[in-house]
Design a protein around this motif. Structure first.
Motif, PDB file in Angstrom:
ATOM      1  N   PRO A  20      11.200  11.504  -4.584  1.00 28.82           N
ATOM      2  CA  PRO A  20      11.986  11.631  -3.346  1.00 28.82           C
ATOM      3  C   PRO A  20      12.001  13.050  -2.787  1.00 28.82           C
ATOM      4  O   PRO A  20      12.093  13.231  -1.565  1.00 28.82           O
ATOM      5  CB  PRO A  20      13.395  11.186  -3.754  1.00 28.82           C
ATOM      6  N   MET A  21      11.896  14.059  -3.658  1.00 28.46           N
ATOM      7  CA  MET A  21      11.837  15.434  -3.158  1.00 28.46           C
ATOM      8  C   MET A  21      10.605  15.641  -2.286  1.00 28.46           C
ATOM      9  O   MET A  21      10.676  16.273  -1.230  1.00 28.46           O
ATOM     10  CB  MET A  21      11.831  16.427  -4.319  1.00 28.46           C
ATOM     11  N   VAL A  22       9.466  15.133  -2.748  1.00 24.21           N
ATOM     12  CA  VAL A  22       8.237  15.246  -1.965  1.00 24.21           C
ATOM     13  C   VAL A  22       8.401  14.538  -0.627  1.00 24.21           C
ATOM     14  O   VAL A  22       7.994  15.053   0.423  1.00 24.21           O
ATOM     15  CB  VAL A  22       7.028  14.677  -2.749  1.00 24.21           C
ATOM     16  N   MET A  23       9.005  13.359  -0.636  1.00 16.46           N
ATOM     17  CA  MET A  23       9.219  12.618   0.609  1.00 16.46           C
ATOM     18  C   MET A  23      10.096  13.420   1.578  1.00 16.46           C
ATOM     19  O   MET A  23       9.834  13.450   2.778  1.00 16.46           O
ATOM     20  CB  MET A  23       9.869  11.260   0.337  1.00 16.46           C
TER      21      MET A  23
ATOM     22  N   GLU B 281       7.494  16.871   5.911  1.00 16.87           N
ATOM     23  CA  GLU B 281       7.337  17.403   7.264  1.00 16.87           C
ATOM     24  C   GLU B 281       7.172  18.923   7.272  1.00 16.87           C
ATOM     25  O   GLU B 281       6.793  19.501   8.280  1.00 16.87           O
ATOM     26  CB  GLU B 281       8.515  16.983   8.163  1.00 16.87           C
ATOM     27  N   ARG B 282       7.404  19.571   6.133  1.00 18.52           N
ATOM     28  CA  ARG B 282       7.315  21.030   6.060  1.00 18.52           C
ATOM     29  C   ARG B 282       5.993  21.529   5.500  1.00 18.52           C
ATOM     30  O   ARG B 282       5.777  22.741   5.415  1.00 18.52           O
ATOM     31  CB  ARG B 282       8.470  21.556   5.218  1.00 18.52           C
ATOM     32  N   ILE B 283       5.111  20.619   5.097  1.00 18.58           N
ATOM     33  CA  ILE B 283       3.807  21.006   4.585  1.00 18.58           C
ATOM     34  C   ILE B 283       2.745  20.202   5.317  1.00 18.58           C
ATOM     35  O   ILE B 283       3.048  19.264   6.043  1.00 18.58           O
ATOM     36  CB  ILE B 283       3.712  20.792   3.052  1.00 18.58           C
TER      37      ILE B 283
ATOM     38  N   CYS C 218       0.776  16.647   1.743  1.00 18.34           N
ATOM     39  CA  CYS C 218       1.846  15.653   1.596  1.00 18.34           C
ATOM     40  C   CYS C 218       1.267  14.366   0.998  1.00 18.34           C
ATOM     41  O   CYS C 218       1.815  13.804   0.052  1.00 18.34           O
ATOM     42  CB  CYS C 218       2.491  15.374   2.944  1.00 18.34           C
ATOM     43  N   TYR C 219       0.150  13.917   1.548  1.00 17.29           N
ATOM     44  CA  TYR C 219      -0.523  12.724   1.036  1.00 17.29           C
ATOM     45  C   TYR C 219      -0.947  12.941  -0.415  1.00 17.29           C
ATOM     46  O   TYR C 219      -0.735  12.084  -1.272  1.00 17.29           O
ATOM     47  CB  TYR C 219      -1.738  12.393   1.911  1.00 17.29           C
TER      48      TYR C 219
END
Length: 196
Positions: A129-132, A136-138, A143-144
């Protein structure tokens, strides 16, 4: 992580020299361990562990160290390796002929499961969930890649957890040390029926 709690609140931009050094050391360990595994056990017997290491090194070297960002994610991922103490302990106990019913092996098995759930699975469950939240910031590529990495590591670690439980708590007989030593890859081979 204790000295830099910002890793949890500002996960993208917080970085420290110590954090980057720790991630670099872990990346070096993963590279060394992968080469060692392939050299002495072969790729067919160790591919899940080698894949796990390749994924971690590609993320660690490819983003954390190059961009000097997301070091908090790297530090959280390093906590996963606390469980490796007990995984390696398990391997050493088996290699030195300890019975699965011996007190020292059973204690290691219990600590292995506790640290597996708390650190290996717990950190992965926190990371997803942190990655999710931070996507939008990377860049969209990273992100993928982080999503694919997190899911890949979760699947690999769920398989390993199942095999640990089956080998150390469900299966009553020793099917040969080769099967017990390499819980990552199922095998029909054993060492001519020798049990330890």
């Amino acid at each position: 992580m204790y000295q830099t709690p910002e890793y949890f609140t500002e996960r993208v931009l917080t970085t420290t020299t110590l954090g980057e050094i720790i991630i670099g050391i872990f990346a070096g360990y993963f590279i060394f361990d992968s080469v060692d595994l392939v050299k002495y056990q072969g790729i067919q017997a160790t591919w899940p562990v080698v894949l796990h290491h390749v994924v971690l090194v590609s993320v660690g070297l490819g983003y954390f160290l190059y961009h000097h960002q997301l070091v908090g994610y790297g530090m959280l991922a390093c906590l996963i390796e606390i469980n490796s103490i007990f995984l390696h302990g398990r391997l050493l106990l088996l290699m030195y002929g300890f019975s699965k019913t011996s007190l020292v092996y059973r204690l290691n098995s219990v600590f292995n499961i506790i640290t597996y759930l708390a650190f290996r699975m717990g950190c992965l469950v926190l990371l997803i969930p942190m990655v999710m939240d931070d996507c939008e910031r990377i860049s969209s590529f990273w992100c993928y890649w982080f999503r694919v990495t997190a899911v890949t590591l979760l699947v690999i670690n769920l398989i390993l957890f199942y095999r640990l439980i089956r080998s150390d708590f469900i299966t009553k007989s020793n099917k040969g040390i080769e099967t017990d030593l390499n819980i990552m890859v199922p095998t029909n081979n054993n060492l001519n029926g020798k049990s330890h």
